[in-house]
Design an enzyme around this catalytic site. Structure first.
Site, short mmCIF file in Angstrom:
data_model
loop_
_atom_site.label_atom_id
_atom_site.label_comp_id
_atom_site.label_asym_id
_atom_site.label_seq_id
_atom_site.Cartn_x
_atom_site.Cartn_y
_atom_site.Cartn_z
N SER A 135 0.85 -1.19 0.00
CA SER A 135 0.00 0.00 0.00
C SER A 135 0.88 1.23 0.00
CB SER A 135 -0.90 0.04 1.24
OG SER A 135 -1.55 1.29 1.36
N TYR A 154 -1.85 -0.57 10.09
CA TYR A 154 -1.87 -1.02 8.70
C TYR A 154 -0.63 -0.53 7.96
CZ TYR A 154 -3.54 -1.57 3.87
OH TYR A 154 -3.67 -1.92 2.55
#
Length: 243
Positions: A135, A154
């Site tokens: 990501s 995350y």
């Protein structure tokens, strides 16, 4: 390029970016297996559409991950490409994040990827390709109030994934196996709410969000024999968000 004999396993492939990758690879002539957790109807539909093999597996569970690799090899009798696309995420700030959810993110995003690679390496040989889907949040976080909190765990997990890629690139190079990370930015799937999509679009220089095919095109190159001189790298597919 001859791809009809190559076999790929895509984790988390029933929807969104994963489904886009399955469609692109099968369109390119690669024989594909993909895992899914709960979306059996979507997985069955995608399998019928593409001819891919759907495997139910929890990417956070060691036995399930290893079994999905073994089932792919039993079905196709080889494995050439592993695409680690499964992910777990939450949007809670640090004070509210239960440790069970924290642990789940690392079980899926980091530990599950590690196990999948470990198992796949029993079968992948010279010319093999591993692609980890990370990501852009591993390197860059959005400004503004809309997404100010809730991304620390995350981001940390995806940063760990990128570090894993770089280290394994050196370890696997003598075997003729490449490994790279693709870091998507705003990709318009059912996981992106309208508020987040609008905010991320405002921060993306090209002025629009990407779609799964944009990510899948990069993955297809990194999964191909043409990418033999590319390893240990990070490919941002983010419309300039991190520029």
């Amino acid at each position: 390029m001859e791809t009809s004999q190559r076999v790929a396993l895509v984790t988390g492939g029933s929807r969104g970016i994963g489904a886009g990758i399955v469609r692109r690879l099968t369109n390119d002539g690669v024989r594909v297996a993909f895992t899914y957790l709960k979306s059996k109807e979507l997985a069955d539909d995608l399998a019928r559409e593409t001819g891919a093999l759907a495997i139910q597996a929890d990417s956070g569970a060691e036995d399930a991950v290893r079994s999905s690799v073994d089932e792919t090899v039993r079905h196709f009798e080889r494995l050439d490409v592993l695409v680690n696309n499964s992910y777990a995420a939450t949007g809670l700030p640090i004070e509210q994040l239960p440790m069970a959810e924290f642990d789940r993110m690392f079980q899926v995003n980091v530990r599950g990827t590690w196990i999948a690679i470990q198992e796949a390496l029993k079968h992948i040989g010279n010319g093999g390709r591993i692609v980890n889907i990370g990501s852009i949040f591993a390197d860059h976080l959005p400004t503004g109030e809309v997404m100010r909190t809730g991304h620390a765990a995350y981001s940390m997990a995806k940063a760990g994934l990128a570090g894993m890629t770089r280290a394994l690139a050196r370890e696997l190079a003598p075997k003729g196996i490449t490994i790279n990370t693709v870091q998507p930015g705003l990709i318009l799937t059912d996981a992106a709410t309208q508020e987040i999509a609008e905010h991320m679009t405002s921060l993306t220089p090209v002025g629009f969000g990407g779609n799964p095919a944009d990510v899948a095109g990069v993955v297809a190159y990194l999964a191909s024999l043409e990418s033999r001189f590319v390893t240990g790298s990070t490919w941002d597919v983010d419309g300039g968000f991190g520029a």
